[in-house]
Motif scaffolding. Structure first.
Motif, mmCIF file in Angstrom:
data_model
loop_
_atom_site.group_PDB
_atom_site.id
_atom_site.type_symbol
_atom_site.label_atom_id
_atom_site.label_comp_id
_atom_site.label_asym_id
_atom_site.label_seq_id
_atom_site.Cartn_x
_atom_site.Cartn_y
_atom_site.Cartn_z
ATOM 1 N N PHE A 53 20.900 62.343 23.532
ATOM 2 C CA PHE A 53 21.080 62.274 24.983
ATOM 3 C C PHE A 53 20.322 61.103 25.607
ATOM 4 C CE2 PHE A 53 22.268 66.747 24.337
ATOM 5 C CZ PHE A 53 23.356 66.861 25.186
ATOM 6 N N GLY A 54 19.307 60.600 24.928
ATOM 7 C CA GLY A 54 18.497 59.530 25.501
ATOM 8 C C GLY A 54 19.097 58.144 25.425
ATOM 9 N N ASP A 55 20.321 57.999 24.919
ATOM 10 C CA ASP A 55 20.896 56.652 24.836
ATOM 11 C C ASP A 55 21.949 56.384 25.916
ATOM 12 O OD1 ASP A 55 23.136 58.047 24.022
ATOM 13 O OD2 ASP A 55 23.250 57.142 22.021
ATOM 14 N N LEU A 56 21.955 57.172 26.972
ATOM 15 C CA LEU A 56 22.888 56.964 28.071
ATOM 16 C C LEU A 56 22.471 55.789 28.951
ATOM 17 C CD1 LEU A 56 23.367 60.710 29.045
ATOM 18 C CD2 LEU A 56 25.059 59.239 27.940
ATOM 19 N N VAL A 57 23.414 55.297 29.740
ATOM 20 C CA VAL A 57 23.157 54.207 30.676
ATOM 21 C C VAL A 57 23.010 54.776 32.082
ATOM 22 C CG1 VAL A 57 24.159 52.148 31.765
ATOM 23 C CG2 VAL A 57 24.349 52.485 29.289
ATOM 24 N N ASP A 58 21.997 54.311 32.803
ATOM 25 C CA ASP A 58 21.729 54.736 34.176
ATOM 26 C C ASP A 58 22.331 53.695 35.114
ATOM 27 O OD1 ASP A 58 20.747 55.590 36.584
ATOM 28 O OD2 ASP A 58 18.663 55.777 35.928
ATOM 29 N N SER A 59 23.349 54.073 35.894
ATOM 30 C CA SER A 59 23.988 53.132 36.811
ATOM 31 C C SER A 59 23.207 52.934 38.103
ATOM 32 C CB SER A 59 25.403 53.613 37.150
ATOM 33 O OG SER A 59 25.364 54.838 37.863
ATOM 34 N N ALA A 60 22.163 53.729 38.303
ATOM 35 C CA ALA A 60 21.300 53.580 39.478
ATOM 36 C C ALA A 60 19.846 53.735 39.042
ATOM 37 C CB ALA A 60 21.653 54.612 40.543
ATOM 38 N N PRO A 61 19.345 52.809 38.209
ATOM 39 C CA PRO A 61 17.986 52.951 37.664
ATOM 40 C C PRO A 61 16.937 52.964 38.766
ATOM 41 C CG PRO A 61 18.881 50.767 37.208
ATOM 42 C CD PRO A 61 20.016 51.582 37.740
ATOM 43 N N PRO A 62 15.818 53.663 38.536
ATOM 44 C CA PRO A 62 14.774 53.758 39.555
ATOM 45 C C PRO A 62 14.347 52.390 40.075
ATOM 46 C CG PRO A 62 14.293 55.222 37.720
ATOM 47 C CD PRO A 62 15.469 54.398 37.304
ATOM 48 N N SER A 64 16.149 50.322 41.858
ATOM 49 C CA SER A 64 17.260 49.395 42.057
ATOM 50 C C SER A 64 17.904 49.608 43.424
ATOM 51 C CB SER A 64 18.313 49.586 40.971
ATOM 52 O OG SER A 64 18.946 50.857 41.116
ATOM 53 N N ALA A 65 18.692 48.612 43.833
ATOM 54 C CA ALA A 65 19.428 48.734 45.085
ATOM 55 C C ALA A 65 20.420 49.896 45.016
ATOM 56 C CB ALA A 65 20.168 47.431 45.384
ATOM 57 N N LEU A 70 22.075 55.345 46.628
ATOM 58 C CA LEU A 70 22.365 56.716 46.233
ATOM 59 C C LEU A 70 21.475 57.695 46.987
ATOM 60 C CD1 LEU A 70 24.180 58.253 44.257
ATOM 61 C CD2 LEU A 70 22.343 58.088 42.575
ATOM 62 N N ALA A 71 20.202 57.350 47.138
ATOM 63 C CA ALA A 71 19.265 58.226 47.841
ATOM 64 C C ALA A 71 19.637 58.382 49.308
ATOM 65 C CB ALA A 71 17.849 57.683 47.709
ATOM 66 N N ALA A 72 20.301 57.380 49.877
ATOM 67 C CA ALA A 72 20.668 57.426 51.294
ATOM 68 C C ALA A 72 21.909 58.273 51.537
ATOM 69 C CB ALA A 72 20.910 56.005 51.805
ATOM 70 N N GLN A 73 22.626 58.616 50.497
ATOM 71 C CA GLN A 73 23.829 59.430 50.647
ATOM 72 C C GLN A 73 23.458 60.895 50.866
ATOM 73 O OE1 GLN A 73 26.231 59.067 47.182
ATOM 74 N NE2 GLN A 73 27.117 57.107 47.773
ATOM 75 N N PRO A 74 24.268 61.627 51.634
ATOM 76 C CA PRO A 74 24.086 63.081 51.680
ATOM 77 C C PRO A 74 24.423 63.675 50.321
ATOM 78 C CG PRO A 74 26.124 62.450 52.773
ATOM 79 C CD PRO A 74 25.385 61.169 52.472
ATOM 80 N N GLU A 75 23.768 64.772 49.991
ATOM 81 C CA GLU A 75 24.031 65.414 48.712
ATOM 82 C C GLU A 75 25.505 65.788 48.617
ATOM 83 O OE1 GLU A 75 23.086 69.581 46.483
ATOM 84 O OE2 GLU A 75 21.690 68.888 48.006
ATOM 85 N N LYS A 88 29.701 51.525 40.372
ATOM 86 C CA LYS A 88 30.293 51.191 39.085
ATOM 87 C C LYS A 88 30.137 49.707 38.764
ATOM 88 C CE LYS A 88 33.658 54.920 39.244
ATOM 89 N NZ LYS A 88 35.054 55.265 39.557
ATOM 90 N N ALA A 89 30.083 48.897 39.807
ATOM 91 C CA ALA A 89 29.967 47.458 39.584
ATOM 92 C C ALA A 89 28.555 47.054 39.168
ATOM 93 C CB ALA A 89 30.357 46.694 40.843
ATOM 94 N N ALA A 90 27.595 47.943 39.427
ATOM 95 C CA ALA A 90 26.205 47.606 39.129
ATOM 96 C C ALA A 90 25.960 47.605 37.625
ATOM 97 C CB ALA A 90 25.274 48.610 39.787
ATOM 98 N N ALA A 91 25.123 46.693 37.184
ATOM 99 C CA ALA A 91 24.732 46.660 35.775
ATOM 100 C C ALA A 91 23.715 47.767 35.527
ATOM 101 C CB ALA A 91 24.141 45.303 35.430
ATOM 102 N N GLY A 92 23.994 48.651 34.602
ATOM 103 C CA GLY A 92 23.093 49.743 34.335
ATOM 104 C C GLY A 92 22.086 49.394 33.251
ATOM 105 N N THR A 93 21.088 50.223 33.123
ATOM 106 C CA THR A 93 20.102 50.088 32.055
ATOM 107 C C THR A 93 19.997 51.432 31.350
ATOM 108 O OG1 THR A 93 18.298 50.700 33.550
ATOM 109 C CG2 THR A 93 18.796 48.358 33.335
#
Length: 472
Positions: A53-62, A64-65, A70-75, A88-93
């Motif tokens: 499970f630890g090899d996934l890509v984070d599209s909104a890494p801590p 990042s813009a 994402l944090a500004a969106q309502p749940e 989706k366009a963002a480069a993930g890590t």
């Protein structure tokens, strides 16, 4: 009392091969309860560890813009964010730490009685997973459950700070339980059917939902029968219908009563807390664990006689709901539209994700062209290819509920074999923080195939555990 199934000694040795190295991840014997971890728990742990499970890509890494956006969106309980193209366009890590995963499997005999069980937790502290010891009542006091918090998980090595069950300060396992997302609708359904059984309401009653406060999650005023709200809540995971039913429960004092009822049943982690009586909206204070959710599903499935003994010494039976209410609930779960986490029949014909458990889905979602449509969202509700090949190859039914947000993905349900297939009857529940924020490294480009807003690792988990159960 749960006892392991009898198997040929050679079969046991083969099944346990490779699991010995994982035994060190269990709780030390001094903390073990009266029902020790068995073959099923070790196989579950081994399977989860092998899924990396630890090899996934984070599209909104801590930091990042994308994370700030994402944090500004309502749940949202949607499978697709409103600004999905930007994310989706963002480069993930690569995800910066082992994710939180909580899985339980309970094997049942032909009458619905528990035969064996396994619960495994995975986190930055337990990278290969830790087996949770349970007693003869399928209960554990070995876990100090903490309330989910996105920020704490990102910044605090996956550790939470708010206890959800009191008196667990000395428990050997410390675990921040993932947010259950829409799987919380199982508890709402249970609460509504409690009111039905008490004669307070009927499923055929018409209910006018009139919220007195706006909400991003809930809808405006609507009028439907209670049964229609229930169906929409379970089969298409409609948030507006869920808000309506929670508000209805508040109007009859049912929410506080429900939370107390779960505690009396010994289902400590089932907590529908922080709901708003003005509109039925819910909050991040709601909690579930895979173990307690699996036990609730066991009651719905039906257990002859005593299922377990509650902490107050009283016997818990399937009579917590009437037979008619249980049958209605199971029918609704069996008509689930979102077959795309532990099972993936909706994606029949896709090159990705991997095939999950071989489930036959409800005919109501299959159109004249043979494809599945749950809603009109082209990336998450309308599927490309006819599903009949997967229907023909199906081996099981799966009465279940899924949940998905940016930081939550899970599935919870009851599996039974179809006639003529290898016999299996079991419950499987998976919670995680691996929502649509995270993606697999092998996920196809959306230009080649519509995006799949969840990792395929849970499909692989569902298939692996079903194969294991089929061989039991």
């Amino acid at each position: 009392m749960i006892s392991p199934r009898i198997r040929h000694p050679r079969q046991v040795l083969v099944a346990l091969g490779g699991a010995a190295a994982l035994l060190t991840a269990t709780v030390p014997p001094a903390h073990a309860a009266t029902h020790p971890s068995g073959e099923l728990a070790q196989r579950l742990q081994q399977t989860m560890a092998g899924l990396t499970f630890g090899d996934l890509v984070d599209s909104a890494p801590p930091g990042s813009a994308q994370a700030r956006a994402l944090a500004a969106q309502p749940e949202s309980e949607s499978g697709r964010p409103k600004d999905a193209p930007a994310l989706k366009a963002a480069a993930g890590t690569t995800i910066h730490q082992q994710p939180q995963v909580d899985v339980t499997v309970i094997e049942l005999d032909k009458k619905g009685r528990p035969v064996s069980s396994g619960t495994v937790l995975m986190s930055p502290q337990y990278k290969d997973g830790v087996v949770v010891p349970v007693d003869k009542n399928l209960r554990t006091t070995a876990v100090r459950y903490r309330l989910w918090n996105d920020t704490e998980w990102d910044a605090n090595n996956g550790r939470g700070t708010t206890d959800t069950v009191p008196g667990r300060e000395n428990a050997p396992i410390d675990f921040m339980e993932p947010y259950p997302a829409s799987i919380i609708k199982l508890t709402v359904g249970f609460g509504i059917l409690q009111l039905v059984d008490k004669g307070v309401i009927k499923l055929s009653d018409t209910y006018a939902y009139t919220p007195t406060k706006a909400s991003d999650r809930c809808e405006g005023a609507t009028t439907r029968t209670i049964g229609e709200y229930f169906d929409r809540m379970i089969t298409i995971s409609d948030n507006g219908a869920t808000c309506s039913l929670i508000k209805l429960m508040h109007e009859h004092g049912g929410v506080d009563w429900l939370n107390q009822r779960f505690q009396e049943l010994g289902l400590d982690m089932l907590q529908l807390k922080g709901t708003d009586p003005a509109n039925g909206d819910w909050s991040p204070q709601v909690t579930m664990s895979s173990l307690d959710t699996a036990k609730l599903l066991m009651l719905l499935n039906g257990v002859p006689g005593k299922a377990w003994t509650a902490p107050n010494g009283k016997a818990v039976t399937s009579d917590v709901l009437s037979r008619s209410s249980r049958e209605f609930f199971l029918k609704e779960l069996g008509e689930q539209g979102w077959n795309n986490v532990l099972s993936t029949t909706n994606y029949c014909g896709y090159t990705y994700p991997a095939a999950g458990m071989p489930q036959r889905i409800a005919q109501r979602w299959i159109g004249p062209d043979g494809t599945v449509t749950v809603n009109e969202d082209p990336t998450d509700g309308k599927y490309l290819y006819p599903v009949q090949p997967c229907q023909d190859a199906a081996q099981v039914t799966f009465a279940h509920k899924t949940g998905l947000t940016a930081v939550a993905a899970g599935d919870a349900g009851i599996v039974h074999s179809l006639p003529g297939q290898a016999k299996r009857d079991y419950i499987i529940v998976a919670f995680s923080n691996l929502g649509w924020r995270y993606k697999d490294t092998n996920r196809p480009d959306p230009g080649v195939q519509p995006a799949v807003n969840r990792t395929e690792k849970f499909a692989k988990l569902g298939r692996a555990m079903d194969d294991y159960e089929a061989g039991r």
